[in-house]
Design a protein around this motif. Structure first.
Motif, PDB file in Angstrom:
ATOM      1  N   THR A 185      72.950  22.746  85.107  1.00 37.36           N
ATOM      2  CA  THR A 185      71.558  22.432  84.802  1.00 37.36           C
ATOM      3  C   THR A 185      71.013  23.375  83.720  1.00 37.36           C
ATOM      4  N   ALA A 186      71.504  24.613  83.706  1.00 40.99           N
ATOM      5  CA  ALA A 186      71.076  25.549  82.660  1.00 40.99           C
ATOM      6  C   ALA A 186      71.535  25.073  81.287  1.00 40.99           C
ATOM      7  N   ALA A 187      72.796  24.643  81.190  1.00 38.73           N
ATOM      8  CA  ALA A 187      73.324  24.150  79.917  1.00 38.73           C
ATOM      9  C   ALA A 187      72.596  22.873  79.492  1.00 38.73           C
ATOM     10  N   TYR A 188      72.273  22.039  80.465  1.00 38.47           N
ATOM     11  CA  TYR A 188      71.555  20.787  80.192  1.00 38.47           C
ATOM     12  C   TYR A 188      70.165  21.072  79.629  1.00 38.47           C
ATOM     13  N   ASP A 189      69.441  21.974  80.286  1.00 41.75           N
ATOM     14  CA  ASP A 189      68.107  22.333  79.812  1.00 41.75           C
ATOM     15  C   ASP A 189      68.156  23.030  78.452  1.00 41.75           C
ATOM     16  N   ALA A 190      69.215  23.823  78.225  1.00 44.15           N
ATOM     17  CA  ALA A 190      69.367  24.475  76.918  1.00 44.15           C
ATOM     18  C   ALA A 190      69.535  23.440  75.821  1.00 44.15           C
ATOM     19  N   ALA A 191      70.336  22.411  76.084  1.00 44.58           N
ATOM     20  CA  ALA A 191      70.542  21.356  75.092  1.00 44.58           C
ATOM     21  C   ALA A 191      69.224  20.644  74.783  1.00 44.58           C
ATOM     22  N   ILE A 192      68.432  20.385  75.813  1.00 42.69           N
ATOM     23  CA  ILE A 192      67.150  19.695  75.622  1.00 42.69           C
ATOM     24  C   ILE A 192      66.183  20.571  74.835  1.00 42.69           C
ATOM     25  N   SER A 193      66.089  21.851  75.212  1.00 41.87           N
ATOM     26  CA  SER A 193      65.125  22.732  74.545  1.00 41.87           C
ATOM     27  C   SER A 193      65.491  22.953  73.081  1.00 41.87           C
ATOM     28  N   ASN A 194      66.785  23.081  72.785  1.00 38.84           N
ATOM     29  CA  ASN A 194      67.199  23.264  71.398  1.00 38.84           C
ATOM     30  C   ASN A 194      66.990  21.995  70.576  1.00 38.84           C
ATOM     31  N   TRP A 195      67.192  20.853  71.203  1.00 34.53           N
ATOM     32  CA  TRP A 195      66.912  19.584  70.514  1.00 34.53           C
ATOM     33  C   TRP A 195      65.431  19.478  70.187  1.00 34.53           C
ATOM     34  N   PHE A 196      64.582  19.817  71.157  1.00 37.53           N
ATOM     35  CA  PHE A 196      63.141  19.777  70.932  1.00 37.53           C
ATOM     36  C   PHE A 196      62.741  20.715  69.788  1.00 37.53           C
ATOM     37  N   ALA A 197      63.281  21.938  69.811  1.00 33.45           N
ATOM     38  CA  ALA A 197      62.960  22.905  68.762  1.00 33.45           C
ATOM     39  C   ALA A 197      63.338  22.366  67.389  1.00 33.45           C
ATOM     40  N   ASN A 198      64.494  21.700  67.320  1.00 31.79           N
ATOM     41  CA  ASN A 198      64.943  21.124  66.048  1.00 31.79           C
ATOM     42  C   ASN A 198      64.039  19.971  65.626  1.00 31.79           C
ATOM     43  N   GLU A 199      63.676  19.109  66.570  1.00 33.92           N
ATOM     44  CA  GLU A 199      62.815  17.965  66.253  1.00 33.92           C
ATOM     45  C   GLU A 199      61.445  18.420  65.762  1.00 33.92           C
ATOM     46  N   LEU A 200      60.966  19.531  66.311  1.00 28.49           N
ATOM     47  CA  LEU A 200      59.639  20.026  65.956  1.00 28.49           C
ATOM     48  C   LEU A 200      59.675  21.057  64.836  1.00 28.49           C
ATOM     49  N   ASN A 201      60.896  21.290  64.301  1.00 25.96           N
ATOM     50  CA  ASN A 201      61.069  22.296  63.239  1.00 25.96           C
ATOM     51  C   ASN A 201      60.543  23.666  63.655  1.00 25.96           C
ATOM     52  N   THR A 202      60.777  24.011  64.915  1.00 22.49           N
ATOM     53  CA  THR A 202      60.367  25.315  65.441  1.00 22.49           C
ATOM     54  C   THR A 202      61.493  26.307  65.189  1.00 22.49           C
ATOM     55  N   GLU A 203      61.289  27.190  64.247  1.00 28.26           N
ATOM     56  CA  GLU A 203      62.368  28.096  63.853  1.00 28.26           C
ATOM     57  C   GLU A 203      62.608  29.208  64.864  1.00 28.26           C
ATOM     58  N   ALA A 204      61.553  29.639  65.548  1.00 31.58           N
ATOM     59  CA  ALA A 204      61.699  30.739  66.505  1.00 31.58           C
ATOM     60  C   ALA A 204      60.946  30.402  67.789  1.00 31.58           C
ATOM     61  N   PRO A 205      61.514  29.542  68.639  1.00 38.54           N
ATOM     62  CA  PRO A 205      60.841  29.213  69.898  1.00 38.54           C
ATOM     63  C   PRO A 205      60.702  30.454  70.782  1.00 38.54           C
ATOM     64  N   ASP A 206      59.695  30.453  71.646  1.00 42.27           N
ATOM     65  CA  ASP A 206      59.429  31.618  72.489  1.00 42.27           C
ATOM     66  C   ASP A 206      60.586  31.936  73.424  1.00 42.27           C
TER      67      ASP A 206
END
Length: 530
Positions: A185-206
């Protein structure tokens, strides 16, 4: 830890990947275990002739909202989370008609696969599993009583325990499965959060997390006293993580690291334009060349530093053919990596049983976006991949003399290579081949001199009158802070220089180049590599 046995009376199965599901469900049924399931999983089990209860019959609520709400219910989570030996938990279950669930089998909606095949934003959102992770985490927390399976590879281990223990699982297995469940579940959530960061062009997510699936448990790391393993990240980039190994010994940590360095470098050379070969030793190229074919490219690359090439990694940008295979196998080589290989080439390589042959099916895109990460004490350094390509740069001639057409061709070649050599970097090139490489020195002057000395060694081995640095061009990964580094290159015989520029002493360096009749090109792009 005592192996407290827990009998399995009821199992809840809800899987998107149904590989091995029916065989597993049949085996559970033979142990008298009641099967509860959802949606397509329930249909598949029923169509196989097995008795299965739909989760809506367990909860008393229908599946709703396009399947978004089906397992998010107290009768599911109560059945997973209730502590069996606790009186008030047992009383609550009885009062509210909650049946215990002793085995949970869930694999998650294919979010990573949806992203990988280019699903649009809404499709990716719909493939974010909510109920699955909630059930997995609940069951894993209550692993003293409940077994949770998130990977079909663990079906057999569960069945073996049920058989050995008359339908019960051990605490040892439940703990191991729980640990794996949380990692999944940690790896799954990591994939989702990194995808979101990329979609939103967030270079340095919190918050930043990376997760991957085990490819290989390695015998050791860089050194025998270090532990290591190799993981596959959601990013599908052709290379050592996706390769198909046809033969040879198991890859080591250093093999993987060096092979990745070699293949990323050779990918800089478009196979439609040219054949190219990169030979790597200890993560640095020791020979790179373009040629009329792979055999020509390999021989030119080998000539740069045949001593270092012994026991090295060979990367090719085209299908390995018989001619190249024969030449490469003439000396001891650890790994050959290429997009593909002919059957004749495969047969030739097979004579060297320990030589690893890796086929990737394609080349990584040097322009592609992506992230790289490295650890520091108590932290993680994350950056975008160096996807700058010399073909896309605005090259500026800074000297009175412009490079000739041949020099410019070699300058661009040398700068491609410099991108993949550890800093400080000096690369001499001639006729689309490296003729001297200086890597990883604290002083750029030292890199220039080491590369020149390696060229002299190669000249002696090849019985040449003078080293090939005479009449060569030279690339520097970063600017020359003083003229001395460039003067060392000129002393070695370089006639043209390519470098990023940007030093406060650029004018001094340019004046020195003009004084020696040297052509200099500025890229405006630095290629530090540490």
């Amino acid at each position: 830890m005592t192996d407290q046995l827990r009998h399995v009376t009821r199992a809840l199965l809800s899987v998107s990947d149904k590989s091995g599901l029916l065989e597993f469900a049949r085996a559970l049924a033979l142990h008298g275990i009641e099967l509860v399931s959802t949606g397509g999983t329930a249909r598949a089990i029923a169509e196989a002739g097995l008795k299965v209860k739909d989760v809506s019959d367990l909860t008393g609520f229908p599946e709703m909202m396009d399947g978004r709400v089906k397992t998010l219910h107290p009768k599911v989570h109560g059945g997973l989370l209730a502590i069996r030996g606790k009186a008030d938990h047992a009383s609550a279950m009885k009062s509210h008609g909650i049946a215990q669930i002793d085995l949970l089998v869930v694999n998650l909606y294919p979010f990573e696969a949806t992203v990988d095949r280019g699903g649009d934003f809404e499709e990716c959102i719909e493939n974010i599993d909510i109920g699955g992770p909630a059930m997995i985490r609940g069951a894993a927390k209550n692993h003293n009583d409940v077994a949770v399976v998130v990977d079909a590879a663990d079906y057999q281990a569960v069945l073996d325990e049920l058989k050995a223990n008359q339908g019960a699982t051990t605490l040892h297995l439940r703990r191991r499965l729980a640990a794996k469940a949380y990692a999944r579940t940690a790896a799954y959530d990591a994939a989702i959060s990194n995808w979101f960061a990329n979609e939103l062009n967030t270079e340095a997510p919190d918050f930043r997390a990376f997760g991957g699936r085990l490819i290989q448990a390695l015998r050791y790391g860089e050194n025998p006293h270090q532990k290591a393993a190799f993981y596959l990240l959601p990013e599908r980039r052709p290379g050592v993580s996706t390769q198909r190994q046809l033969q040879g010994k198991e890859l080591s940590y250093n093999n993987i690291n060096d092979t990745d360095a070699a293949f990323e470098c050779v990918a800089e050379f478009d196979p439609k334009r040219t054949a190219a070969c990169v030979i790597v030793k200890h993560a640095n190229p020791c020979g790179v060349a373009e040629g009329s074919d792979l055999l020509d490219a390999y021989r030119k690359a080998l000539a740069c530093d045949s001593t270092s090439a012994f026991g090295g990694i060979v990367a090719l940008n085209r299908t390995l053919d018989a001619g190249a295979a024969r030449a490469i196998t003439e000396i001891f080589t650890e790994v050959i990596i290429a997009p593909d290989a002919t059957q004749e080439a495969i047969a030739i390589v097979s004579a060297k049983k320990n030589l690893r042959l890796l086929l990737t099916g394609g080349l990584p895109d040097p322009r592609a976006m992506g992230l790289t990460a490295k650890t520091v004490a108590g932290g993680l350094l994350v950056q975008s991949r160096d996807n700058a390509v010399v073909d896309d740069m605005v090259l500026k001639v800074a000297t009175k003399r412009a490079p000739t057409e041949a020099e410019m061709r070699d300058l661009m070649f040398a700068f491609r290579v410099a991108k993949h050599v550890k800093s400080n970097t000096i690369v001499y090139a001639k006729d689309l081949a490296t003729v001297g490489i200086g890597a990883g020195q604290m002083s750029r002057v030292d890199s220039a001199r080491i590369a020149a000395r390696k060229a002299e060694d190669a000249a002696r081995e090849l019985k040449l009158v003078q080293p090939l640095t005479k009449g060569s061009v030279v690339a520097s990964d970063a600017f020359f802070p003083f003229a001395d580094g460039m003067l060392a290159c000129i002393e070695a015989g370089a006639t043209a220089v390519i470098q990023p520029g940007g030093s406060v002493r650029d004018n001094e360096v340019i004046e020195a180049a003009d004084a020696h009749g040297i052509a200099m090109v500025l890229t405006g792009v630095r290629h530090f590599r540490h």
